[in-house]
Design an enzyme around this catalytic site. Structure first.
Site, PDB file in Angstrom:
ATOM      1  N   LYS A 273       0.883  -1.170   0.000  1.00  0.00           N
ATOM      2  CA  LYS A 273       0.000   0.000   0.000  1.00  0.00           C
ATOM      3  C   LYS A 273       0.919   1.217   0.000  1.00  0.00           C
ATOM      4  O   LYS A 273       1.708   1.402   0.927  1.00  0.00           O
ATOM      5  CB  LYS A 273      -0.876  -0.002   1.258  1.00  0.00           C
ATOM      6  CG  LYS A 273      -1.689   1.271   1.465  1.00  0.00           C
ATOM      7  CD  LYS A 273      -2.581   1.166   2.714  1.00  0.00           C
ATOM      8  CE  LYS A 273      -3.387   2.428   2.971  1.00  0.00           C
ATOM      9  NZ  LYS A 273      -4.274   2.297   4.147  1.00  0.00           N
ATOM     10  N   GLU A 277      -3.560   7.306   2.235  1.00  0.00           N
ATOM     11  CA  GLU A 277      -3.924   7.502   3.642  1.00  0.00           C
ATOM     12  C   GLU A 277      -2.688   7.667   4.521  1.00  0.00           C
ATOM     13  O   GLU A 277      -2.569   7.064   5.585  1.00  0.00           O
ATOM     14  CB  GLU A 277      -4.779   6.336   4.134  1.00  0.00           C
ATOM     15  CG  GLU A 277      -6.059   6.195   3.333  1.00  0.00           C
ATOM     16  CD  GLU A 277      -6.992   5.102   3.836  1.00  0.00           C
ATOM     17  OE1 GLU A 277      -6.508   4.141   4.451  1.00  0.00           O
ATOM     18  OE2 GLU A 277      -8.202   5.251   3.615  1.00  0.00           O
ATOM     19  N   ARG A 310      -1.387  -2.316  -4.469  1.00  0.00           N
ATOM     20  CA  ARG A 310      -2.787  -1.911  -4.290  1.00  0.00           C
ATOM     21  C   ARG A 310      -3.138  -0.655  -5.086  1.00  0.00           C
ATOM     22  O   ARG A 310      -2.367   0.310  -5.125  1.00  0.00           O
ATOM     23  CB  ARG A 310      -3.102  -1.671  -2.818  1.00  0.00           C
ATOM     24  CG  ARG A 310      -3.044  -2.962  -2.032  1.00  0.00           C
ATOM     25  CD  ARG A 310      -3.340  -2.716  -0.588  1.00  0.00           C
ATOM     26  NE  ARG A 310      -4.730  -2.849  -0.242  1.00  0.00           N
ATOM     27  CZ  ARG A 310      -5.386  -2.042   0.570  1.00  0.00           C
ATOM     28  NH1 ARG A 310      -4.805  -0.970   1.081  1.00  0.00           N
ATOM     29  NH2 ARG A 310      -6.630  -2.272   0.885  1.00  0.00           N
ATOM     30  N   ASP A 357     -14.713   2.373  -1.063  1.00  0.00           N
ATOM     31  CA  ASP A 357     -14.130   1.605   0.035  1.00  0.00           C
ATOM     32  C   ASP A 357     -15.142   0.661   0.670  1.00  0.00           C
ATOM     33  O   ASP A 357     -15.730   0.987   1.711  1.00  0.00           O
ATOM     34  CB  ASP A 357     -13.615   2.599   1.093  1.00  0.00           C
ATOM     35  CG  ASP A 357     -12.703   1.940   2.102  1.00  0.00           C
ATOM     36  OD1 ASP A 357     -12.245   0.830   1.838  1.00  0.00           O
ATOM     37  OD2 ASP A 357     -12.450   2.560   3.153  1.00  0.00           O
ATOM     38  N   GLU A 385     -16.188  -4.505   7.647  1.00  0.00           N
ATOM     39  CA  GLU A 385     -15.835  -3.189   8.180  1.00  0.00           C
ATOM     40  C   GLU A 385     -17.001  -2.192   8.130  1.00  0.00           C
ATOM     41  O   GLU A 385     -17.292  -1.528   9.126  1.00  0.00           O
ATOM     42  CB  GLU A 385     -14.641  -2.648   7.399  1.00  0.00           C
ATOM     43  CG  GLU A 385     -14.248  -1.258   7.814  1.00  0.00           C
ATOM     44  CD  GLU A 385     -13.069  -0.718   7.009  1.00  0.00           C
ATOM     45  OE1 GLU A 385     -12.417  -1.477   6.285  1.00  0.00           O
ATOM     46  OE2 GLU A 385     -12.818   0.486   7.132  1.00  0.00           O
ATOM     47  N   GLU A 505     -28.631  -3.150   3.601  1.00  0.00           N
ATOM     48  CA  GLU A 505     -28.637  -1.990   2.694  1.00  0.00           C
ATOM     49  C   GLU A 505     -29.854  -1.113   2.984  1.00  0.00           C
ATOM     50  O   GLU A 505     -29.769   0.113   3.032  1.00  0.00           O
ATOM     51  CB  GLU A 505     -28.663  -2.460   1.235  1.00  0.00           C
ATOM     52  CG  GLU A 505     -28.638  -1.296   0.248  1.00  0.00           C
ATOM     53  CD  GLU A 505     -28.656  -1.750  -1.212  1.00  0.00           C
ATOM     54  OE1 GLU A 505     -29.282  -2.788  -1.513  1.00  0.00           O
ATOM     55  OE2 GLU A 505     -28.046  -1.065  -2.043  1.00  0.00           O
TER      56      GLU A 505
HETATM   57  C1  BDP Z   1     -10.109   1.415   4.856  1.00  0.00           C
HETATM   58  C2  BDP Z   1      -9.880   1.087   6.280  1.00  0.00           C
HETATM   59  C3  BDP Z   1      -8.479   1.276   6.728  1.00  0.00           C
HETATM   60  C4  BDP Z   1      -7.547   0.572   5.776  1.00  0.00           C
HETATM   61  C5  BDP Z   1      -7.815   1.042   4.378  1.00  0.00           C
HETATM   62  C6  BDP Z   1      -7.073   0.239   3.358  1.00  0.00           C
HETATM   63  O1  BDP Z   1     -10.731   1.886   7.048  1.00  0.00           O
HETATM   64  O2  BDP Z   1      -8.386   0.777   8.020  1.00  0.00           O
HETATM   65  O3  BDP Z   1      -6.235   0.792   6.112  1.00  0.00           O
HETATM   66  O4  BDP Z   1      -9.147   0.881   4.032  1.00  0.00           O
HETATM   67  O5  BDP Z   1      -7.693  -0.630   2.756  1.00  0.00           O
HETATM   68  O6  BDP Z   1     -11.294   0.800   4.520  1.00  0.00           O
HETATM   69  O7  BDP Z   1      -5.896   0.452   3.139  1.00  0.00           O
END
Ligand code: BDP
Length: 712
Positions: A273, A277, A310, A357, A385, A505
């Site tokens: 990754k 973020e 990713r 996401d 999640e 949903e």
């Molecule tokens: C988000 C999550 C986070 C992950 C991120 C990811 O909230 O915790 O690090 O994706 O996939 O959904 O990298």
């Protein structure tokens, strides 16, 4: 039962059924090496048949006269059957005649065949079959998001089975048990640490520990891989830089990779990754993502390793919520489109199923249509999640299938995500495409935190093997294996599970508006007010009159134009956009009339009531299963379903009340804001508390909240 055996319980069948089974008395496992999957298959067959039928079978490693269960690879088999062509990990299973033949293209395939045979026996299916089966894709991995300190990001089942206090765990019992479950669903690889990776995994001690973990999983044919932190050469290796084009950085990764392969000679590869973020990546040095990915690919190449890179790359700091043109959904294609063809051939771009996401509903990621010269894999999420975090029953395959069955019409030709693209057929990438699922099992004996959530893990493996496998049939198999052969149990679990995603949903986020959850926090529970003006780009654009993200080319963020022409045209036009994704693509007044004839706002109200009503039936349906299964799993599940029914009401009322307050449009059935039995805290006699107006007003049903006097 505590759930530890998952769907591999091998519970004894009733006597009258056992009598119908005709199983040879000997197992011939054509490999005597204890760490080999064929050896494992022999042991597993012995264990399984001992449990299911109560018969103790001998295991030998040499072919012998007379009926037997033969398990081995195509190279070691000298039986009479003509076996159709097998691909990597594929197998042949024949239960016709005296001898049962379980023949893999490789050792892993043989083990998969043994599990298949045991699955038939456990379900009292004694029919004679003879068939070969091959995987739809070579990559069928799971991703754990385990942190080195033993916690698990988005994990809902306790602490890690892999790490504790920044080192690998020395007792590998749970690791072996997990590998067994994974092998039984034909998962062949696992990344064990979080994508938000801690470089300490590369310490000498941890490399040795990884060796032990790989040893524990090897007999099950599950290969180990790890997530890497891009900045490791600097933060861990002490170099001045982590620039992927810097010679010292390249040399550092090469020697680190060589060292890793000394400990784990069959390491599957790396997951990365980068530039997402807050994670470091090549863009930090103005290098491209492909230059970053290729650096790892070249280090892994001599060892046969691959790099899962990713596509979840977006810069949350530059997203500007006041600018209509900015749209996080555009990020993956914007970043990767130009890079197609610039990745080395052992790089696979791992793409989340939708452009944002893991939401309750998303359109298929358009990136799958742009990676023509680059192999791709889909990233699904078994960890729920945004989907109730294992406290809600949500059977996920119907959601996954909306993406896997989607035809992206690349160049106007059939390009179905599962069978054409992920299979590698459409862009001629066979052998290097496939599936990854974020799973996040933990130390809890249920593995995922809930007995029923395990159907998602089971189904994931089945679907990665064959994306056309029917989700109901999968569920029925899982139920029989997990809870036995009772028809009421099977029918009830199937009915509840199949109703669960549509219900979720309904009571969370409809019409493509996303899961209206707490975006800045745990992603759990209703919090529609957090869905705008957040730095994560998950926006609904709701105001007093209208709602939805306009993602058209003509008027919005342009996202619809990222799809191939046929699909782009479908979503560009509000008339042809399906209702279920209306608010993903269009910004409309609350009074906009859907194809169903309802207005958007009335649909919201009605759907939330309908969803909560469905959830309310779950504990009632479950209650009828008392006595039809063990008490422990019955009670633990009853507890969760009761909670879900209650939490669905919380969701219903929060969301409905919120949009009622924002829009000021009454519910035509006069339910929203009108619960005669409901007592608002602010109407009670309060001591030590006071009532105040709340900002923004729409977050509270009565526009007011109750606070402690000292403001804490
Ligand atoms: C988000 C999550 C986070 C992950 C991120 C990811 O909230 O915790 O690090 O994706 O996939 O959904 O990298």
């Amino acid at each position: 039962e505590d759930g530890l055996n998952g769907w591999l319980r091998y519970a004894r069948l009733p006597c009258d059924i056992v009598k119908q089974a005709n199983v040879p008395a000997t197992i011939v496992a054509l490999n005597a090496t204890e760490s080999s999957p064929v050896y494992t298959a022999g042991q597993e067959l012995k264990k399984g048949i001992g449990g299911i039928l109560g018969k103790t079978l001998d295991v030998t490693h040499e072919t012998r006269e007379g009926p037997s269960i033969v398990v081995g690879t195509i190279n070691t088999f000298d039986g009479s059957s003509t076996i159709p062509e097998l691909e990597e990990d594929g197998f042949w299973l024949s239960t016709q005649g005296d001898t049962v033949e379980i023949i893999g293209q490789n050792e892993r395939g043989a083990l998969y065949g043994a599990f298949e045979y045991l699955s038939m026996l456990a379900q009292a299916n004694f029919t004679g079959v003879a068939y070969a089966t091959n995987p739809s894709a070579a990559i069928r991995w799971v991703n754990q998001w385990d942190n080195m300190d033993g916690t698990i990001e988005r994990g809902y089942a306790g602490l890690s089975i892999f790490f504790k206090d920044n080192v690998t765990i020395s007792n590998t019992t749970r690791v072996e048990q997990y590998a067994r479950l994974l092998a039984s669903i034909r998962v062949n690889g696992i990344i064990i640490n979080n994508v938000n990776a801690n470089p300490i995994i590369l310490s000498d001690d941890n490399m040795a520990g990884l060796g032990k973990i790989a040893d524990a999983m090897r007999p099950w044919g599950v290969k180990l891989g790890i997530s890497l932190n891009f900045a490791s050469p600097q933060t861990f290796g002490g170099l001045a830089s982590f620039d992927p084009l810097d010679e010292t950085v390249i040399a550092w990764w090469n020697s680190t990779t060589d060292k890793l392969y000394e400990h784990v000679p069959d390491l599957a590869g790396f997951l990365v990754k980068a530039n997402s973020e807050g994670q470091p990546g090549p863009i930090t040095y103005n290098r491209t993502l492909s230059e970053g990915a290729n650096m790892f690919a070249r280090a892994a190449k001599p060892h046969g390793g691959i790099v899962m890179f990713r596509a979840f790359v977006y810069d949350y700091q530059t997203l500007n919520e006041s600018n209509w043109k900015d749209d996080r959904a555009n990020a993956a294609v914007d970043f990767f489109r130009e890079l197609d063809g610039r990745f080395d051939d052992n790089v696979v771009v791992q793409v989340k199923y939708g452009p944002i996401d893991f939401q309750v509903r998303e359109p298929t990621s358009p990136l799958f249509a742009h990676l023509r010269q680059t192999a791709s894999a889909i990233e699904l999420q078994v960890a729920q999640e945004y989907l109730g975090q294992q406290c809600h029953l949500v059977y996920l395959p119907p959601l996954w299938k909306t993406v896997l069955n989607f035809d992206l019409r690349v160049d106007g030709e059939k390009s179905v995500v599962g069978t054409d693209i992920l299979s590698g057929k459409r862009f001629n990438k066979k052998g290097l495409t496939g599936y990854a699922a974020v799973v996040n099992v933990g130390q809890n004996t249920t593995w995922l935190g809930s007995h029923l959530a395990m159907s998602n893990l089971y189904a994931y493996g089945r679907i990665a093997w064959d994306p056309t496998d029917d989700e109901v049939a999968i569920l029925e198999d899982w139920t029989r294996l997990t809870f036995g052969l009772d028809n009421t149990v099977r029918e009830t679990i199937t009915r509840m599970s199949m109703a669960s995603w549509p219900a979720y949903e309904n009571y969370t986020g409809n019409l493509g508006i996303q899961t209206l959850t707490d975006i800045t926090g745990p992603h759990y529970g209703p919090n529609p007010q957090s869905m705008d003006n957040n730095p994560w780009g998950q926006w609904t654009r709701a105001d007093a009159d209208s709602i939805g993200m306009d993602r058209t080319v003509s008027n919005g963020t342009g996202y619809a134009g990222q799809y191939p022409a046929d699909v782009a045209a479908l979503y560009e036009d509000i008339e042809t956009t399906p209702d279920e994704l209306l608010l993903w693509f269009h910004h409309v007044p609350y009074t906009h009339v859907l194809k169903s004839g309802k207005t958007v706002i009335q649909h919201f109200y009605d759907a939330h009531y309908a969803g909560a009503e469905t959830a309310a039936t779950f504990p009632q349906q479950w209650a009828k299963l008392q006595g039809l299964m063990d008490q422990q799993r019955f009670e633990e599940t009853a507890f969760r379903l009761t909670y879900q029914a209650g939490h669905a009401i919380v969701w219903r009322d929060s969301i409905n009340q919120f949009y009622h307050n924002v829009s000021g449009i009454p519910d035509s059935q006069n339910r929203v804001g009108n619960h005669p039995w409901r007592i608002e805290a602010e109407t009670m006699d309060l001591q030590g508390y006071r009532v105040t107006a709340v900002t923004p007003f729409e977050v509270a049903s009565g526009l007011q909240i109750v606070q402690t006097i000292d403001n804490s």
